[in-house]
Design an enzyme around this catalytic site. Structure first.
Site, PDB file in Angstrom:
ATOM      1  N   TYR A  32       0.851  -1.201   0.000  1.00  0.00           N
ATOM      2  CA  TYR A  32       0.000   0.000   0.000  1.00  0.00           C
ATOM      3  C   TYR A  32       0.877   1.238   0.000  1.00  0.00           C
ATOM      4  CZ  TYR A  32      -5.041  -0.227   0.121  1.00  0.00           C
ATOM      5  OH  TYR A  32      -6.347  -0.322  -0.247  1.00  0.00           O
ATOM      6  N   GLU A  48      -0.691   4.940  -0.628  1.00  0.00           N
ATOM      7  CA  GLU A  48      -1.484   6.090  -1.082  1.00  0.00           C
ATOM      8  C   GLU A  48      -0.645   7.346  -1.018  1.00  0.00           C
ATOM      9  OE1 GLU A  48      -4.921   5.900   1.439  1.00  0.00           O
ATOM     10  OE2 GLU A  48      -5.945   4.483   0.124  1.00  0.00           O
ATOM     11  N   THR A 106      -3.651   5.152 -22.591  1.00  0.00           N
ATOM     12  CA  THR A 106      -3.619   3.844 -21.965  1.00  0.00           C
ATOM     13  C   THR A 106      -2.237   3.261 -22.252  1.00  0.00           C
ATOM     14  OG1 THR A 106      -4.576   2.904 -23.968  1.00  0.00           O
ATOM     15  CG2 THR A 106      -6.089   3.360 -22.160  1.00  0.00           C
ATOM     16  N   ARG A 111      -2.012  -3.382 -18.501  1.00  0.00           N
ATOM     17  CA  ARG A 111      -3.235  -2.578 -18.522  1.00  0.00           C
ATOM     18  C   ARG A 111      -3.095  -1.395 -17.573  1.00  0.00           C
ATOM     19  NH1 ARG A 111      -6.815  -5.339 -21.401  1.00  0.00           N
ATOM     20  NH2 ARG A 111      -8.173  -3.546 -21.309  1.00  0.00           N
TER      21      ARG A 111
HETATM   22  C1  LIG Z   1      -9.256   2.318 -24.776  1.00  0.00           C
HETATM   23  C2  LIG Z   1      -9.601   3.755 -24.663  1.00  0.00           C
HETATM   24  C3  LIG Z   1      -9.921   4.345 -23.431  1.00  0.00           C
HETATM   25  C4  LIG Z   1     -10.235   3.559 -22.169  1.00  0.00           C
HETATM   26  O1  LIG Z   1      -9.334   2.681 -21.694  1.00  0.00           O
HETATM   27  P1  LIG Z   1      -9.755   1.563 -20.603  1.00  0.00           P
HETATM   28  O2  LIG Z   1      -8.440   1.185 -20.043  1.00  0.00           O
HETATM   29  O3  LIG Z   1     -10.436   0.494 -21.375  1.00  0.00           O
HETATM   30  O4  LIG Z   1     -10.647   2.200 -19.609  1.00  0.00           O
HETATM   31  C5  LIG Z   1     -10.098   5.712 -23.377  1.00  0.00           C
HETATM   32  N1  LIG Z   1     -10.004   6.470 -24.489  1.00  0.00           N
HETATM   33  C6  LIG Z   1      -9.734   5.928 -25.700  1.00  0.00           C
HETATM   34  C7  LIG Z   1      -9.638   6.836 -26.894  1.00  0.00           C
HETATM   35  C8  LIG Z   1      -9.541   4.561 -25.827  1.00  0.00           C
HETATM   36  O5  LIG Z   1      -9.329   4.045 -27.043  1.00  0.00           O
END
Ligand SMILES: *Cc1c(COP(=O)(O)O)cnc(C)c1O
Length: 417
Positions: A52, A54, A223, A232
């Site tokens: 943890y 934060e 992302t 991810r």
């Molecule tokens: C994939 C994507 C997201 C969201 O990503 P997640 O990790 O699935 O929440 C946001 N904006 C765009 C343009 C995306 O292609």
């Protein structure tokens, strides 16, 4: 090839290994997916998940953060270097949560935002009514024109009427170049913040194959698991120190609790990989492959939205081209171990669960070593399958061709050798 894993929990062990086999045996064309290296997997599966912390490096609410502090700082330094930007928050759990934090940093609830509509290739979090972005903010949309291109004059006129506090650019299913300089001018003309969501194209931007928003946007989000080929999650970047402070407060305590240090370490490992010259070669191949793949469909007379792609993906109008819905095309290809996703196209008459298009992307199979030759073969296989949706003999032949391809191009353990 990824290793099979062994667990005391046999139920989950079996399911993970089935999914591992599926990933090996399927041709993966979902434009938002990729295969991380085993290095990234190791960091993501490390003991860091126990910790943890934060807060931010040097300012935590918990003890014992001396090592995770260094990990988070390395992740920040590396991503700033990749985009040539000053400040980065590497804690967002996902792109959607990162976007929520950006909204909270720049806006008050009820403020006006302007983003691309979903049918034109936008994202749910860019103002769609069923997402926080359309529920807690007053959202307006611009669209692509009949041919599927952004029309900057039209966006400016909409912006002048709407007077948004924030304009969003960067998309999930747009195959042409995003001109961030033009968006900056529009934002300046109406006094709006410019937010660039480069989730899909960040790898191409790092390799210099797509213009960068770094000097134009107030805030940039990407992302980390799409063309960037990491674990991810997401990162938020800015060059503005005041905005950076707001962003940090919006991520924690605004939307999130404790940072996922195993994910932050895995992000840092993928940023390390992205800093190597092999990453630029990879992105160049992604672009070559995507263009060749797309051109092969065009040569066969299929309709591709906005013509030849300029990035890693494109939308195939399967309704006009083959008389199928997107859902039917997705289901047919799934039988042959080819994974795609149905996708709405501009002016789609089908609902979002059916659609008239499919989205095809080159990043994942390029990671496995596909070149232009394999993408030409693949386009021919897909075109044949969709022209004869009922021909089971043909589909069995194609499934065998797919198996040959996936056997010849196993998922790689490393991208640095
Ligand atoms: C994939 C994507 C997201 C969201 O990503 P997640 O990790 O699935 O929440 C946001 N904006 C765009 C343009 C995306 O292609």
């Amino acid at each position: 090839m990824y290793r099979n894993i062994s667990l005391e929990d046999k139920d989950i062990e079996a399911l993970i290994n089935l999914e591992r086999n599926r990933q090996e045996e399927h041709i993966e064309l979902i434009a938002s997916e990729n295969y991380v290296s085993e290095q990234v997997l190791k960091a993501a599966g490390s003991c860091l998940t126990n910790k943890y912390g934060e807060g931010y490096p040097g300012k935590r609410y918990y003890g014992g953060c001396q090592y995770v502090d260094e990990i988070e700082k390395l992740a920040q330094e590396r991503i700033c270097k990749l985009f040539n930007m000053k400040y980065a928050n590497v804690q967002p759990y996902s792109g959607s949560v990162a976007n929520a934090a950006v909204y909270m940093s720049l806006l008050e609830p009820g403020d006006k935002v302007l983003g691309l509509d979903l049918n034109s290739g936008g994202h749910l979090t860019h103002g769609y009514k069923i997402s926080f972005s359309g529920k807690f903010y007053e959202s307006y949309a611009y669209s692509v024109n009949e041919e599927g291109f952004l029309d900057y004059d039209q966006i400016l006129s909409i912006a002048k009427v709407v007077k948004p506090k924030m304009i969003i650019c960067g998309y999930s299913a747009y195959s042409q170049i995003v001109e961030f300089d033009k968006f900056r001018k529009i934002a300046d003309e109406v006094g709006a913040y410019l937010f660039a969501d480069i989730s899909h194209i960040s790898g191409l931007i790092i390799a210099g194959l797509h213009p960068s928003p770094a000097e134009y946007a107030d805030v940039v989000m990407t992302t980390t698991h799409k063309t960037l080929r990491g674990t991810r999650g997401a990162v938020i970047l800015t060059n503005n120190e005041e905005l950076f402070k707001k962003i940090n407060r919006s991520v924690f305590p605004g939307y999130q609790g404790g940072p996922l240090f195993h994910q932050i370490a895995a992000k840092a490992v993928s940023f390390y990989e992205a800093l190597q010259p092999q990453f630029i070669d990879y992105q160049k191949q992604v672009l070559l492959n995507s263009k060749t793949f797309c051109q092969t469909f065009i040569n066969k007379g299929a309709r591709v939205i906005s013509g030849l792609t300029k990035n890693h993906l494109f939308l195939l109008d399967v309704k006009t081209s083959y008389g199928l819905t997107g859902k039917q095309a997705e289901d047919i290809l799934k039988q042959m171990n080819i994974t795609v996703n149905k996708n709405s196209i501009p002016n789609d008459t089908e609902n979002p669960m059916v659609t008239s298009g499919i989205r095809l992307g080159a990043p994942a199979m390029t990671s496995r070593g596909f070149t232009e030759d394999e993408f030409i073969i693949l386009a021919n296989l897909i075109d044949k399958a969709l022209r004869e949706p009922q021909n089971e003999n043909l589909h069995n032949v194609i499934k065998k061709e797919v198996a040959k391809l996936t056997n010849s191009f196993p998922i790689k353990k490393t991208y640095l050798s």
